[in-house]
Each structure stands twice: as structure tokens, then as C-alpha cells.
Design a protein around this motif. Sequence first.
Motif, PDB file in Angstrom:
ATOM      1  N   MET A   1       0.844  -1.164   0.000  1.00 40.63           N
ATOM      2  CA  MET A   1       0.000   0.000   0.000  1.00 40.63           C
ATOM      3  C   MET A   1       0.894   1.232   0.000  1.00 40.63           C
ATOM      4  O   MET A   1       1.779   1.350   0.830  1.00 40.63           O
ATOM      5  CB  MET A   1      -0.880  -0.001   1.242  1.00 40.63           C
ATOM      6  CG  MET A   1      -1.742  -1.239   1.362  1.00 40.63           C
ATOM      7  SD  MET A   1      -2.780  -1.314   2.834  1.00 40.63           S
ATOM      8  CE  MET A   1      -1.645  -1.052   4.155  1.00 40.63           C
ATOM      9  N   GLU A   2       0.629   2.110  -0.917  1.00 37.00           N
ATOM     10  CA  GLU A   2       1.422   3.332  -0.997  1.00 37.00           C
ATOM     11  C   GLU A   2       1.013   4.268   0.136  1.00 37.00           C
ATOM     12  O   GLU A   2      -0.170   4.423   0.427  1.00 37.00           O
ATOM     13  CB  GLU A   2       1.189   3.993  -2.348  1.00 37.00           C
ATOM     14  CG  GLU A   2       2.092   5.155  -2.602  1.00 37.00           C
ATOM     15  CD  GLU A   2       1.918   5.730  -3.988  1.00 37.00           C
ATOM     16  OE1 GLU A   2       2.510   6.786  -4.237  1.00 37.00           O
ATOM     17  OE2 GLU A   2       1.199   5.139  -4.810  1.00 37.00           O
ATOM     18  N   ILE A   3       2.004   4.902   0.756  1.00 35.86           N
ATOM     19  CA  ILE A   3       1.678   5.818   1.847  1.00 35.86           C
ATOM     20  C   ILE A   3       1.155   7.132   1.281  1.00 35.86           C
ATOM     21  O   ILE A   3       1.522   7.549   0.184  1.00 35.86           O
ATOM     22  CB  ILE A   3       2.871   6.078   2.787  1.00 35.86           C
ATOM     23  CG1 ILE A   3       3.956   6.891   2.101  1.00 35.86           C
ATOM     24  CG2 ILE A   3       3.439   4.806   3.350  1.00 35.86           C
ATOM     25  CD1 ILE A   3       4.946   7.494   3.070  1.00 35.86           C
ATOM     26  N   HIS A   4       0.265   7.754   2.013  1.00 39.44           N
ATOM     27  CA  HIS A   4      -0.209   9.091   1.670  1.00 39.44           C
ATOM     28  C   HIS A   4      -0.567   9.855   2.938  1.00 39.44           C
ATOM     29  O   HIS A   4      -1.479  10.656   2.969  1.00 39.44           O
ATOM     30  CB  HIS A   4      -1.375   9.032   0.673  1.00 39.44           C
ATOM     31  CG  HIS A   4      -2.560   8.250   1.137  1.00 39.44           C
ATOM     32  ND1 HIS A   4      -2.653   6.892   1.009  1.00 39.44           N
ATOM     33  CD2 HIS A   4      -3.699   8.639   1.746  1.00 39.44           C
ATOM     34  CE1 HIS A   4      -3.797   6.477   1.506  1.00 39.44           C
ATOM     35  NE2 HIS A   4      -4.450   7.520   1.961  1.00 39.44           N
ATOM     36  N   GLY A   5       0.171   9.576   3.993  1.00 44.05           N
ATOM     37  CA  GLY A   5      -0.053  10.268   5.251  1.00 44.05           C
ATOM     38  C   GLY A   5       1.005   9.883   6.271  1.00 44.05           C
ATOM     39  O   GLY A   5       1.974   9.186   5.951  1.00 44.05           O
ATOM     40  N   PRO A   7       2.549   8.310   9.998  1.00 39.24           N
ATOM     41  CA  PRO A   7       2.351   7.127  10.833  1.00 39.24           C
ATOM     42  C   PRO A   7       1.394   7.463  11.978  1.00 39.24           C
ATOM     43  O   PRO A   7       1.232   8.635  12.294  1.00 39.24           O
ATOM     44  CB  PRO A   7       3.745   6.817  11.367  1.00 39.24           C
ATOM     45  CG  PRO A   7       4.644   7.912  10.955  1.00 39.24           C
ATOM     46  CD  PRO A   7       3.895   8.820  10.020  1.00 39.24           C
ATOM     47  N   PRO A   8       0.723   6.511  12.570  1.00 41.85           N
ATOM     48  CA  PRO A   8       0.998   5.091  12.438  1.00 41.85           C
ATOM     49  C   PRO A   8       0.278   4.410  11.283  1.00 41.85           C
ATOM     50  O   PRO A   8       0.643   3.303  10.909  1.00 41.85           O
ATOM     51  CB  PRO A   8       0.517   4.517  13.766  1.00 41.85           C
ATOM     52  CG  PRO A   8      -0.622   5.404  14.146  1.00 41.85           C
ATOM     53  CD  PRO A   8      -0.233   6.778  13.647  1.00 41.85           C
ATOM     54  N   ALA A   9      -0.747   5.021  10.685  1.00 43.52           N
ATOM     55  CA  ALA A   9      -1.508   4.342   9.629  1.00 43.52           C
ATOM     56  C   ALA A   9      -1.117   4.810   8.233  1.00 43.52           C
ATOM     57  O   ALA A   9      -1.597   4.265   7.252  1.00 43.52           O
ATOM     58  CB  ALA A   9      -3.000   4.545   9.848  1.00 43.52           C
ATOM     59  N   TYR A  10      -0.268   5.806   8.125  1.00 43.94           N
ATOM     60  CA  TYR A  10       0.254   6.288   6.837  1.00 43.94           C
ATOM     61  C   TYR A  10      -0.851   6.677   5.855  1.00 43.94           C
ATOM     62  O   TYR A  10      -0.736   6.475   4.657  1.00 43.94           O
ATOM     63  CB  TYR A  10       1.189   5.256   6.207  1.00 43.94           C
ATOM     64  CG  TYR A  10       2.395   4.988   7.066  1.00 43.94           C
ATOM     65  CD1 TYR A  10       3.479   5.857   7.059  1.00 43.94           C
ATOM     66  CD2 TYR A  10       2.433   3.881   7.899  1.00 43.94           C
ATOM     67  CE1 TYR A  10       4.585   5.630   7.859  1.00 43.94           C
ATOM     68  CE2 TYR A  10       3.536   3.643   8.704  1.00 43.94           C
ATOM     69  CZ  TYR A  10       4.610   4.526   8.680  1.00 43.94           C
ATOM     70  OH  TYR A  10       5.697   4.292   9.480  1.00 43.94           O
ATOM     71  N   GLY A  11      -1.921   7.247   6.376  1.00 44.33           N
ATOM     72  CA  GLY A  11      -3.002   7.712   5.520  1.00 44.33           C
ATOM     73  C   GLY A  11      -4.092   6.687   5.270  1.00 44.33           C
ATOM     74  O   GLY A  11      -5.123   7.005   4.694  1.00 44.33           O
ATOM     75  N   TRP A  12      -3.874   5.434   5.692  1.00 42.01           N
ATOM     76  CA  TRP A  12      -4.883   4.391   5.528  1.00 42.01           C
ATOM     77  C   TRP A  12      -5.753   4.344   6.774  1.00 42.01           C
ATOM     78  O   TRP A  12      -5.350   4.768   7.843  1.00 42.01           O
ATOM     79  CB  TRP A  12      -4.210   3.039   5.283  1.00 42.01           C
ATOM     80  CG  TRP A  12      -3.505   3.015   3.967  1.00 42.01           C
ATOM     81  CD1 TRP A  12      -2.209   3.357   3.735  1.00 42.01           C
ATOM     82  CD2 TRP A  12      -4.068   2.683   2.714  1.00 42.01           C
ATOM     83  NE1 TRP A  12      -1.924   3.250   2.402  1.00 42.01           N
ATOM     84  CE2 TRP A  12      -3.053   2.839   1.748  1.00 42.01           C
ATOM     85  CE3 TRP A  12      -5.329   2.272   2.307  1.00 42.01           C
ATOM     86  CZ2 TRP A  12      -3.255   2.596   0.405  1.00 42.01           C
ATOM     87  CZ3 TRP A  12      -5.529   2.020   0.954  1.00 42.01           C
ATOM     88  CH2 TRP A  12      -4.506   2.175   0.031  1.00 42.01           C
ATOM     89  N   ASN A  13      -6.954   3.816   6.659  1.00 44.79           N
ATOM     90  CA  ASN A  13      -7.882   3.745   7.787  1.00 44.79           C
ATOM     91  C   ASN A  13      -7.334   2.793   8.849  1.00 44.79           C
ATOM     92  O   ASN A  13      -7.237   1.590   8.606  1.00 44.79           O
ATOM     93  CB  ASN A  13      -9.245   3.264   7.276  1.00 44.79           C
ATOM     94  CG  ASN A  13     -10.298   3.290   8.343  1.00 44.79           C
ATOM     95  OD1 ASN A  13     -10.005   3.242   9.536  1.00 44.79           O
ATOM     96  ND2 ASN A  13     -11.546   3.357   7.928  1.00 44.79           N
ATOM     97  N   PRO A  14      -6.984   3.307  10.021  1.00 40.68           N
ATOM     98  CA  PRO A  14      -6.405   2.437  11.045  1.00 40.68           C
ATOM     99  C   PRO A  14      -7.369   1.359  11.532  1.00 40.68           C
ATOM    100  O   PRO A  14      -6.936   0.322  12.028  1.00 40.68           O
ATOM    101  CB  PRO A  14      -6.028   3.399  12.178  1.00 40.68           C
ATOM    102  CG  PRO A  14      -6.808   4.635  11.926  1.00 40.68           C
ATOM    103  CD  PRO A  14      -7.091   4.690  10.459  1.00 40.68           C
ATOM    104  N   ALA A  15      -8.678   1.559  11.326  1.00 42.07           N
ATOM    105  CA  ALA A  15      -9.653   0.547  11.746  1.00 42.07           C
ATOM    106  C   ALA A  15      -9.531  -0.732  10.916  1.00 42.07           C
ATOM    107  O   ALA A  15      -9.968  -1.793  11.348  1.00 42.07           O
ATOM    108  CB  ALA A  15     -11.072   1.104  11.639  1.00 42.07           C
ATOM    109  N   PHE A  16      -8.925  -0.646   9.733  1.00 40.09           N
ATOM    110  CA  PHE A  16      -8.770  -1.821   8.881  1.00 40.09           C
ATOM    111  C   PHE A  16      -7.572  -2.678   9.283  1.00 40.09           C
ATOM    112  O   PHE A  16      -7.441  -3.803   8.846  1.00 40.09           O
ATOM    113  CB  PHE A  16      -8.622  -1.423   7.418  1.00 40.09           C
ATOM    114  CG  PHE A  16      -9.829  -0.732   6.820  1.00 40.09           C
ATOM    115  CD1 PHE A  16     -11.081  -0.793   7.404  1.00 40.09           C
ATOM    116  CD2 PHE A  16      -9.702  -0.011   5.653  1.00 40.09           C
ATOM    117  CE1 PHE A  16     -12.179  -0.160   6.843  1.00 40.09           C
ATOM    118  CE2 PHE A  16     -10.789   0.621   5.070  1.00 40.09           C
ATOM    119  CZ  PHE A  16     -12.032   0.544   5.673  1.00 40.09           C
TER     120      PHE A  16
END
Length: 103
Positions: A1-5, A7-16
Amino acid sequence: MEIHGNPPAYGWNPAFFTELPTGTWSAYEGAGLSGAGGNAQVTDHPKTFVVVSSVRIGMEFKARYIVAYNGNYARWFSTEAHAQEVYRATLNTVEPRIVNSFH
């Protein structure tokens, strides 16, 4: 998964995530489907990707992502409808040779 934010989730939904990423990794990307939909290929610098602790963690994330978007697995490739169609069509050309060899 490419980062776009960040840490800790780097832009991805941490709930996933069942376990947060362990860091990042950078590399130049291959040609992929560039020019046929999705993000344009970046050639002037490496892209940075999320690192997770195991394949299981990555696949659990992806499964939750697909469920959250009503089974639209092609959204993983792009949020644009046309790019999703190209992705689905490309995946339909993949031949599962190992699985087919069991027939």
C-alpha cells in the motif's frame, strides 16, 4: 500500500489494521497498468509503501477494505470508475495456472 499520510496508519484507515504497520519501504515501481487507468507511473523517484509484519496482516487489511466498499475490490487499484473497469478486465485475463493444473 502506498503511503499518503503520517504514521501510524500512513493515511490508511487504522480501523482496517489488525496490527499497525511496522514502517515503510521505497522502490521504483514497474510499468504495471500505467497509461491504462489508475495512478500514472512515477519514474523520477521511488514510491514509498507501507510495511506490515506479515502477509496475513496485509490481506486482513485488504479484506476489510473491500468489505467497507461493498465488495468493490477494484477500488483498491483506483477510485476512478474507468480505471476500476480496466483493472477488472485485466484481472479477468489472469490464468491461475497452478489451480487449473489440479483439474
